[in-house]
Design an enzyme around this catalytic site. Sequence first.
Site, PDB file in Angstrom:
ATOM      1  N   GLY A  35     -13.229  26.337  58.969  1.00  0.00           N
ATOM      2  CA  GLY A  35     -13.360  25.762  58.105  1.00  0.00           C
ATOM      3  C   GLY A  35     -14.350  24.859  58.111  1.00  0.00           C
ATOM      4  O   GLY A  35     -15.330  25.476  58.816  1.00  0.00           O
ATOM      5  N   ALA A  36     -14.435  23.736  57.205  1.00  0.00           N
ATOM      6  CA  ALA A  36     -16.163  23.318  56.987  1.00  0.00           C
ATOM      7  C   ALA A  36     -16.815  24.041  56.743  1.00  0.00           C
ATOM      8  O   ALA A  36     -18.266  24.641  56.606  1.00  0.00           O
ATOM      9  CB  ALA A  36     -16.888  22.902  58.396  1.00  0.00           C
ATOM     10  N   HIS A  41     -20.548  31.803  55.437  1.00  0.00           N
ATOM     11  CA  HIS A  41     -19.259  32.143  56.294  1.00  0.00           C
ATOM     12  C   HIS A  41     -19.338  32.664  55.096  1.00  0.00           C
ATOM     13  O   HIS A  41     -18.307  33.430  54.793  1.00  0.00           O
ATOM     14  CB  HIS A  41     -17.958  30.571  55.933  1.00  0.00           C
TER      15      HIS A  41
END
Length: 280
Positions: A35-36, A41
């Site tokens: 996440g984050a 990503h």
Amino acid sequence: MPKSIAIIRTVSDLRDQVATWKKQGYRVGLVPTMGALHTGHLSLVETLKSHADKIIVSIFVNPTQFAAHEDLDTYPRTEAEDCAKLSRIGADLAYIPSAAEIYPAGFASTLHIGGPSHGLESAARPHFFDGVAIVVHKLFQQTQADTAIFGEKDYQQLLVIKKMVRDLDVPISIVSGAIIREADGLAMSSRNAYLTDENRIIAGRLNGILTRLANSDLPAPQAEAEAEAALREAGFTAVDYATIRDAETLALPDMTTKARRALIVARIGDIRLLDNMPAK
Ligand code: PAF
């Protein structure tokens, strides 16, 4: 408005969805994350789209890869923002399991991958690759994905995963994603959010020092010593390593080495910054 991404939280729902896709003839891709999510990503999602028809992004802050003194409790958790980003970029499914879905009560197994896991990150974080290996293996089993992508920023992790897939005959193909950088060359990382303005300036000097190390004509020990001195001069408070390694095994280069990789991990206080690139 893009359609909101579907969220699945259990293995049984995940298996149903993936079985449906596979029956329809789709190739399924996995982007494992904690996440984050940042642009790095999202670029992994974009890259994997040319290898798979349906993209699952897993979000799981994996406790077994953190040591007791590390940042498990404070690691940024931004599920709503992450899902909004994944919806905009057109990922197909967010798999967000609870800790119990990955590590059911009584969980008692470990997974140690040898070879490229030795040294470097393992020297500072001896627990790290066993934690990564077990969670990634479980994510592969749970998703039954045909392909998965890992960023080159965590270069040693990428090699450990490739080794796991080869050694354990895991039926999945591994794609690597290029490092995405800020304008000053700093590799994107969820942990960059911890940097103060002043430390962010120091962090921006890492990539230039790595580039010089990677392109140095000096013998490796001398080039490495110069890089270490330059990092301290630039304001880094500790240097875990600044090194040239065999790009496939991470052993010290020798006559059999076909390609070399320069890798640096340097700290500003307790923030560790990683970067690497191909070396001459
Ligand atoms: O690179 C990461 O974010 C993590 O190590 C991974 C691969 C998602 C496993 O928890």
